[in-house]
Design a protein around this motif. Structure first.
Motif, mmCIF file in Angstrom:
data_model
loop_
_atom_site.group_PDB
_atom_site.id
_atom_site.type_symbol
_atom_site.label_atom_id
_atom_site.label_comp_id
_atom_site.label_asym_id
_atom_site.label_seq_id
_atom_site.Cartn_x
_atom_site.Cartn_y
_atom_site.Cartn_z
ATOM 1 N N VAL A 81 -16.506 27.121 -21.601
ATOM 2 C CA VAL A 81 -15.414 26.307 -21.064
ATOM 3 C C VAL A 81 -14.819 25.452 -22.174
ATOM 4 C CG1 VAL A 81 -14.789 24.522 -19.387
ATOM 5 C CG2 VAL A 81 -16.527 26.236 -18.795
ATOM 6 N N CYS A 82 -13.498 25.419 -22.233
ATOM 7 C CA CYS A 82 -12.805 24.549 -23.178
ATOM 8 C C CYS A 82 -13.189 23.094 -22.919
ATOM 9 C CB CYS A 82 -11.301 24.727 -23.017
ATOM 10 S SG CYS A 82 -10.296 23.564 -23.968
ATOM 11 N N GLU A 83 -13.392 22.344 -23.998
ATOM 12 C CA GLU A 83 -13.722 20.931 -23.871
ATOM 13 C C GLU A 83 -12.551 20.072 -24.342
ATOM 14 O OE1 GLU A 83 -17.312 19.263 -25.275
ATOM 15 O OE2 GLU A 83 -18.531 20.999 -24.722
ATOM 16 N N ARG A 84 -12.175 19.142 -23.505
ATOM 17 C CA ARG A 84 -11.066 18.245 -23.849
ATOM 18 C C ARG A 84 -11.304 17.540 -25.182
ATOM 19 N NH1 ARG A 84 -8.774 13.192 -20.152
ATOM 20 N NH2 ARG A 84 -7.424 12.291 -21.764
ATOM 21 N N ILE A 85 -12.525 17.044 -25.393
ATOM 22 C CA ILE A 85 -12.807 16.291 -26.615
ATOM 23 C C ILE A 85 -12.660 17.156 -27.863
ATOM 24 C CG2 ILE A 85 -15.312 16.705 -26.545
ATOM 25 C CD1 ILE A 85 -15.633 13.807 -27.604
ATOM 26 N N LYS A 86 -12.976 18.448 -27.754
ATOM 27 C CA LYS A 86 -12.835 19.329 -28.910
ATOM 28 C C LYS A 86 -11.372 19.565 -29.242
ATOM 29 C CE LYS A 86 -17.247 21.767 -28.801
ATOM 30 N NZ LYS A 86 -17.923 23.082 -28.897
ATOM 31 N N VAL A 87 -10.544 19.694 -28.218
ATOM 32 C CA VAL A 87 -9.101 19.837 -28.440
ATOM 33 C C VAL A 87 -8.563 18.584 -29.121
ATOM 34 C CG1 VAL A 87 -6.851 20.132 -27.335
ATOM 35 C CG2 VAL A 87 -8.843 21.376 -26.460
#
Length: 242
Positions: free
Chosen positions: A227-233
């Motif tokens: 799952v994509c992580e907001r913090i990584k973006v």
């Protein structure tokens, strides 16, 4: 400002990519197979999430996993997908087709682009990395002449970081034909700025995702999802633009 495209295959990942500030989403199903055409429901859900945001929604057109040499029947099916996503206002599409000799299948690409039109952008995806490296010049120019607006590529290597030197060569030709180069594969907060600084590209592509364990009885789809992580973006964008 450097733009970040995030590839996702779930509505949860779409949500986090948007919240993190992604400039563009590459919407797929089955990222475990390097991305396939998303379902209509996934597309409509993603449209609702991205509506009234800055995030553009590009759709993968890839009917199956494996290679990029498609039968006539598969191309016809992909044409129907393009018709649907065009009529339902996707911001862009992502696809590529090769022949049995790993040359660009101009006829098939032309058919899909003719349906899509040239009012909105189309990306030639990493099928490019299966073409012959010694034909960079010819193939970049061919892709531009067909009407694509960008190429997603790792520079013929397993990751964009490993392919930096080839990405420089690709971009040099692409600049001459007004084609954007989008480095992708293995992009993260630790190498994104290096790739951009070395290649002088203005966009980059990554998944910004993490592994998550899930509960399942039969394990038909495995016991893990990504799952994509907001913090990584947010981290990648901050590093790129400071």
């Amino acid at each position: 400002m450097i733009k970040l495209e995030v590839c996702v295959d779930s509505l949860e990942s779409v949500q986090y990519a948007v919240l993190g500030g992604a400039d563009r989403i590459e919407l797929c199903s089955s990222l475990s197979e390097a991305g396939l055409t998303p379902s209509l429901g996934l597309f409509e859900g993603a449209k609702r999430i991205t509506e009234n945001t800055k995030t553009k929604l590009f759709v993968m057109i890839r009917i199956r996993g494996g290679n990029f040499n498609y039968s006539q029947e598969e191309i016809e099916a992909m044409i129907e997908d393009v018709k649907y996503f065009k009529s339902h206002n996707a911001d862009g599409i992502v696809f590529g087709a090769l022949d049995e000799s790993f040359e660009i299948d101009e006829e098939s690409c032309r058919k899909l682009l003719q349906i899509w039109g040239h009012e909105k952008p189309a990306t030639f995806h990493r099928a490019f990395d299966e073409t012959k490296i010694e034909k960079i010049d010819d193939n970049v120019r061919k892709i531009a002449s067909l009407g694509f607006t960008r190429i997603l590529t790792s520079g013929f290597e397993s990751t964009a970081e490993k392919g930096i030197e080839n990405l420089k060569l690709i971009k040099k030709v692409a600049d001459e034909v007004n084609l954007l180069i989008l480095p992708g594969s293995g992009v993260n907060k630790n190498n994104a700025k290096l790739i951009i600084d070395q290649t002088n590209c203005k966009e980059i592509h990554g998944s910004a995702r993490s592994e998550r364990n899930i509960q399942t009885k039969l394990s038909l789809g495995g016991e893990k999802i990504y799952v994509c992580e907001r913090i990584k973006v947010e981290e990648i964008l901050r590093i790129l633009n400071t």
